[in-house]
Design a protein around this motif. Structure first.
Motif, PDB file in Angstrom:
ATOM      1  N   GLN A 130      66.413  23.284  60.715  1.00 61.35           N
ATOM      2  CA  GLN A 130      66.201  24.298  59.703  1.00 61.35           C
ATOM      3  C   GLN A 130      67.408  25.224  59.546  1.00 61.35           C
ATOM      4  O   GLN A 130      67.525  25.921  58.548  1.00 61.35           O
ATOM      5  CB  GLN A 130      64.960  25.126  60.049  1.00 61.35           C
ATOM      6  N   ARG A 131      68.309  25.262  60.509  1.00 61.61           N
ATOM      7  CA  ARG A 131      69.480  26.107  60.397  1.00 61.61           C
ATOM      8  C   ARG A 131      70.510  25.378  59.560  1.00 61.61           C
ATOM      9  O   ARG A 131      71.456  24.786  60.047  1.00 61.61           O
ATOM     10  CB  ARG A 131      70.035  26.457  61.779  1.00 61.61           C
ATOM     11  N   ARG A 132      70.315  25.398  58.246  1.00 62.40           N
ATOM     12  CA  ARG A 132      71.153  24.617  57.333  1.00 62.40           C
ATOM     13  C   ARG A 132      72.438  25.348  56.965  1.00 62.40           C
ATOM     14  O   ARG A 132      73.388  24.731  56.524  1.00 62.40           O
ATOM     15  CB  ARG A 132      70.358  24.304  56.056  1.00 62.40           C
ATOM     16  N   HIS A 133      72.465  26.664  57.105  1.00 59.21           N
ATOM     17  CA  HIS A 133      73.628  27.421  56.691  1.00 59.21           C
ATOM     18  C   HIS A 133      74.635  27.515  57.836  1.00 59.21           C
ATOM     19  O   HIS A 133      74.285  27.870  58.949  1.00 59.21           O
ATOM     20  CB  HIS A 133      73.199  28.818  56.239  1.00 59.21           C
ATOM     21  N   VAL A 134      75.880  27.187  57.527  1.00 61.49           N
ATOM     22  CA  VAL A 134      76.938  27.176  58.527  1.00 61.49           C
ATOM     23  C   VAL A 134      77.150  28.585  59.066  1.00 61.49           C
ATOM     24  O   VAL A 134      77.207  29.559  58.309  1.00 61.49           O
ATOM     25  CB  VAL A 134      78.246  26.642  57.920  1.00 61.49           C
ATOM     26  N   ARG A 135      77.253  28.697  60.374  1.00 64.57           N
ATOM     27  CA  ARG A 135      77.517  29.982  61.012  1.00 64.57           C
ATOM     28  C   ARG A 135      78.971  30.048  61.436  1.00 64.57           C
ATOM     29  O   ARG A 135      79.562  29.047  61.823  1.00 64.57           O
ATOM     30  CB  ARG A 135      76.593  30.190  62.213  1.00 64.57           C
ATOM     31  N   TYR A 136      79.551  31.244  61.371  1.00 68.77           N
ATOM     32  CA  TYR A 136      80.929  31.420  61.799  1.00 68.77           C
ATOM     33  C   TYR A 136      81.065  32.814  62.403  1.00 68.77           C
ATOM     34  O   TYR A 136      80.191  33.680  62.246  1.00 68.77           O
ATOM     35  CB  TYR A 136      81.899  31.252  60.628  1.00 68.77           C
ATOM     36  N   THR A 137      82.146  33.037  63.119  1.00 72.25           N
ATOM     37  CA  THR A 137      82.435  34.337  63.705  1.00 72.25           C
ATOM     38  C   THR A 137      83.410  35.066  62.800  1.00 72.25           C
ATOM     39  O   THR A 137      84.540  34.603  62.612  1.00 72.25           O
ATOM     40  CB  THR A 137      83.036  34.193  65.108  1.00 72.25           C
ATOM     41  N   PRO A 138      83.018  36.189  62.200  1.00 73.89           N
ATOM     42  CA  PRO A 138      83.929  36.898  61.298  1.00 73.89           C
ATOM     43  C   PRO A 138      85.100  37.494  62.063  1.00 73.89           C
ATOM     44  O   PRO A 138      84.988  37.868  63.236  1.00 73.89           O
ATOM     45  CB  PRO A 138      83.036  38.002  60.704  1.00 73.89           C
ATOM     46  N   ALA A 139      86.258  37.600  61.394  1.00 73.24           N
ATOM     47  CA  ALA A 139      87.450  38.153  62.036  1.00 73.24           C
ATOM     48  C   ALA A 139      87.231  39.612  62.421  1.00 73.24           C
ATOM     49  O   ALA A 139      87.686  40.068  63.461  1.00 73.24           O
ATOM     50  CB  ALA A 139      88.655  38.020  61.101  1.00 73.24           C
ATOM     51  N   ARG A 140      86.520  40.351  61.578  1.00 80.16           N
ATOM     52  CA  ARG A 140      86.168  41.738  61.865  1.00 80.16           C
ATOM     53  C   ARG A 140      84.703  41.761  62.269  1.00 80.16           C
ATOM     54  O   ARG A 140      83.815  41.743  61.427  1.00 80.16           O
ATOM     55  CB  ARG A 140      86.428  42.622  60.650  1.00 80.16           C
ATOM     56  N   SER A 141      84.474  41.773  63.560  1.00 73.63           N
ATOM     57  CA  SER A 141      83.108  41.580  64.045  1.00 73.63           C
ATOM     58  C   SER A 141      82.341  42.876  64.279  1.00 73.63           C
ATOM     59  O   SER A 141      81.119  42.851  64.410  1.00 73.63           O
ATOM     60  CB  SER A 141      83.126  40.771  65.351  1.00 73.63           C
ATOM     61  N   GLU A 142      83.024  44.023  64.323  1.00 74.23           N
ATOM     62  CA  GLU A 142      82.318  45.275  64.542  1.00 74.23           C
ATOM     63  C   GLU A 142      81.587  45.698  63.274  1.00 74.23           C
ATOM     64  O   GLU A 142      82.100  45.553  62.166  1.00 74.23           O
ATOM     65  CB  GLU A 142      83.289  46.380  64.995  1.00 74.23           C
ATOM     66  N   ALA A 143      80.361  46.203  63.433  1.00 70.57           N
ATOM     67  CA  ALA A 143      79.553  46.609  62.294  1.00 70.57           C
ATOM     68  C   ALA A 143      78.625  47.728  62.738  1.00 70.57           C
ATOM     69  O   ALA A 143      78.598  48.116  63.914  1.00 70.57           O
ATOM     70  CB  ALA A 143      78.758  45.427  61.742  1.00 70.57           C
ATOM     71  N   VAL A 144      77.866  48.245  61.791  1.00 69.77           N
ATOM     72  CA  VAL A 144      76.893  49.299  62.073  1.00 69.77           C
ATOM     73  C   VAL A 144      75.492  48.735  61.885  1.00 69.77           C
ATOM     74  O   VAL A 144      75.177  48.141  60.846  1.00 69.77           O
ATOM     75  CB  VAL A 144      77.106  50.514  61.148  1.00 69.77           C
ATOM     76  N   LEU A 145      74.660  48.914  62.893  1.00 71.36           N
ATOM     77  CA  LEU A 145      73.267  48.487  62.855  1.00 71.36           C
ATOM     78  C   LEU A 145      72.397  49.736  62.720  1.00 71.36           C
ATOM     79  O   LEU A 145      72.452  50.632  63.559  1.00 71.36           O
ATOM     80  CB  LEU A 145      72.907  47.722  64.126  1.00 71.36           C
ATOM     81  N   THR A 146      71.602  49.787  61.649  1.00 68.70           N
ATOM     82  CA  THR A 146      70.715  50.920  61.407  1.00 68.70           C
ATOM     83  C   THR A 146      69.280  50.501  61.685  1.00 68.70           C
ATOM     84  O   THR A 146      68.798  49.520  61.114  1.00 68.70           O
ATOM     85  CB  THR A 146      70.839  51.421  59.959  1.00 68.70           C
ATOM     86  N   LEU A 147      68.613  51.221  62.564  1.00 68.24           N
ATOM     87  CA  LEU A 147      67.228  50.915  62.911  1.00 68.24           C
ATOM     88  C   LEU A 147      66.270  51.511  61.883  1.00 68.24           C
ATOM     89  O   LEU A 147      66.669  52.282  61.003  1.00 68.24           O
ATOM     90  CB  LEU A 147      66.908  51.443  64.308  1.00 68.24           C
ATOM     91  N   SER A 148      64.986  51.165  62.021  1.00 64.50           N
ATOM     92  CA  SER A 148      63.987  51.622  61.056  1.00 64.50           C
ATOM     93  C   SER A 148      63.804  53.134  61.085  1.00 64.50           C
ATOM     94  O   SER A 148      63.328  53.720  60.115  1.00 64.50           O
ATOM     95  CB  SER A 148      62.645  50.927  61.320  1.00 64.50           C
ATOM     96  N   ASP A 149      64.209  53.804  62.193  1.00 64.43           N
ATOM     97  CA  ASP A 149      64.092  55.256  62.265  1.00 64.43           C
ATOM     98  C   ASP A 149      65.310  55.965  61.680  1.00 64.43           C
ATOM     99  O   ASP A 149      65.405  57.200  61.710  1.00 64.43           O
ATOM    100  CB  ASP A 149      63.865  55.720  63.707  1.00 64.43           C
ATOM    101  N   GLY A 150      66.263  55.192  61.146  1.00 62.61           N
ATOM    102  CA  GLY A 150      67.426  55.761  60.490  1.00 62.61           C
ATOM    103  C   GLY A 150      68.625  55.974  61.390  1.00 62.61           C
ATOM    104  O   GLY A 150      69.708  56.325  60.897  1.00 62.61           O
TER     105      GLY A 150
END
Length: 210
Positions: A130-150
């Protein structure tokens, strides 16, 4: 909804593929890659859905599209890939998820148990298919994760695809809870040692490559 993932300025799953809990002689199976299907209400309206947990007595679904007009005690008939027809009454609704108390004869129940056991034994293979979409590691891997409490938290994207991502973080948001990675909303599908696996609510179309 923007699909851009800016750089920074899914009880835990016991396996990355599935969780199968034994209750007496009946397996209660949670799939990382939910089974697609459709369900119909008594008024004839139909909706796309995904089945993400199943036992001989209950089934848990996510509505994939359509208006969220379900009510407790609604009678539902669903047709799910690899399982066929499931019928029952809604006993719980939470956001876009709902739970069905299944109604079937002893013969139908035994057939369902056989199918659940088969899915449990083949969940790893099913997840890979079912994992049909190719996965890759982005060159810029840092990101911001926002939880449901904001609250916002710096994280690292381990791998990324059009449909989901693996995120390195010490946080463990509840399974099925909604988070935002960059500007894209997603649902937490699993926990693993390094972080969480999420599934985007909307298929991404312009993932960053650099």
């Amino acid at each position: 909804m923007s699909a851009h993932i800016p750089a920074s300025s899914h009880a835990s799953e016991t396996s990355p593929a599935k969780t199968a809990e034994q209750s007496g002689a009946t397996v209660r199976l949670t799939l990382e890659s939910p089974l697609k299907g459709r369900f119909m209400r008594t008024d004839g309206s139909e909706y796309s859905c995904r089945l993400w947990r199943i036992s001989a007595n209950n089934a848990d679904f996510t509505i994939a599209d359509g208006e969220k007009t379900l009510q407790l005690n609604d009678h539902i008939i669903a047709y799910i890939e690899n399982l066929g027809r499931l019928e029952g009454t809604i006993i719980n609704i939470q956001r876009d998820d709902f739970s069905l108390q299944l109604q079937h004869s002893d013969h139908q129940k035994n057939k369902l148990i056989t199918k659940i056991n088969w899915l449990s034994n083949n969940a790893d293979q099913q997840q890979a298919e079912q994992r049909r979409h190719v996965r890759y590691t982005p060159a810029r891997s840092e990101a911001v994760l926002t939880l449901s409490d904001g609250t916002e938290h710096t994280c690292k994207i381990l791998d990324l695809s059009l449909s989901g991502a693996a995120v390195e973080t010490g946080l463990r948001p509840p399974l099925r809870s909604i988070v935002t990675l960059g500007n894209s909303q997603a649902k937490v599908m699993r926990h693993f040692d390094e972080g969480i696996g999420i599934e985007f609510l909307v298929l991404q179309t312009d993932l960053p490559r650099n």
